[in-house]
Design a protein around this motif. Structure first.
Motif: not given
Length: 264
Positions: A18-22, A55-66, A7-14
């Motif tokens: 989170l940098k490859g969180m698994s 909070e202007d955050g977004e998951v930009t890569d990866g996946e979360i499976i429940f 998972i990668e998460v970015i706030y405010d587009d910049v």
């Protein structure tokens, strides 16, 4: 039950948080997520619960499976209905409502309205102080009572996965011990899976079945709590102990070996 894959998460587009969180959470376990301030623990919980957007955050890569379903693109309301409930940091309750009204709000999404009263009685069994104050305005409760109310409100939603963000924050040690005992009971007696973010690593490792340690938006260590507690790096950096048992503050730690274990 839950899997985060790169998972990668970015706030405010910049701002990359989170940098490859698994990581994975097995059904029926208490899983602790530990790390220093700013490591990305709360962001991880918000990514799971769908609370990044406000909070202007977004998951930009990866996946979360429940439970075999992707949830990283779902709305928070949909995720709650799937059985994922987050207890936010800071004992957030509806301050102008009574204790009982707060608990009923936790059951808002449920269709089995006939069982709400039964579950409220169960919450009062776990938290007798809430029963004593059930008609009191929540804003006038003590900090510990508000934390109990926040957890009780989560129980009213009948979650499959309950995520707790810093439940010990700002509470007296005896009250923290009581709340952690109740968290453990909820897991063991009700079968609720718990994902626990906690600064008090010693307490968290004491009740967890498995633990992950974050640093700078990634998992750097994981394992059984007893194994992690015996790790010299963890003992020194996260538990504040040297090899001879002398307490150390984080500021006194001069070096910390990062032992990354990347998940496939």
């Amino acid at each position: 039950m839950l899997s985060l894959n790169n998972i990668e998460v970015i706030y405010d587009d910049v701002i990359l948080v989170l940098k490859g969180m698994s990581m994975q959470v097995e059904e029926g376990q208490i899983v602790a997520l530990l790390g220093a301030n700013g490591a990305g623990k709360s962001t991880t919980l918000k990514a799971i619960s769908g609370l990044l957007k406000p909070e202007d955050g977004e998951v930009t890569d990866g996946e979360i499976i429940f439970e075999d379903q992707p949830i990283h693109n779902r709305e928070a309301s949909s995720i709650v209905r799937m059985g994922v409930f987050q207890v936010m940091e800071g004992r957030r309750v509806f301050e102008h409502l009574t204790v009982e009204e707060n608990l009923r709000a936790g059951a808002y999404i449920r269709k089995d309205r006939g069982n709400v009263g039964k579950d409220m009685a169960l919450v009062y069994e776990y938290f007798p102080r809430l029963k004593e104050r059930r008609n009191q305005t929540a804003g006038y409760l003590s900090g510990g009572e508000q934390q109990m109310l926040a957890i009780g409100r989560a129980m009213m939603a009948r979650p499959k996965l309950m995520m707790l963000d810093e439940p010990s924050l700002g509470l007296a040690p005896l009250l923290v011990k009581e709340i952690f005992n109740i968290i453990q009971r909820i897991n063991q007696e009700r079968g609720v899976t718990i994902l626990l973010v906690e600064q008090n690593a010693r307490l968290a490792l004491g009740i967890a079945d498995y633990a992950f340690i974050m640093e700078s938006g990634r998992i750097v260590l994981e394992g059984e709590p007893a194994v992690l507690a015996d790790n010299p790096d963890v003992r020194e950096f996260y538990l504040g102990l040297t090899e001879v048992g002398k307490r150390k503050s984080y500021r006194e730690v001069k070096h910390y070996k990062r032992r990354k274990r990347w998940l496939s």
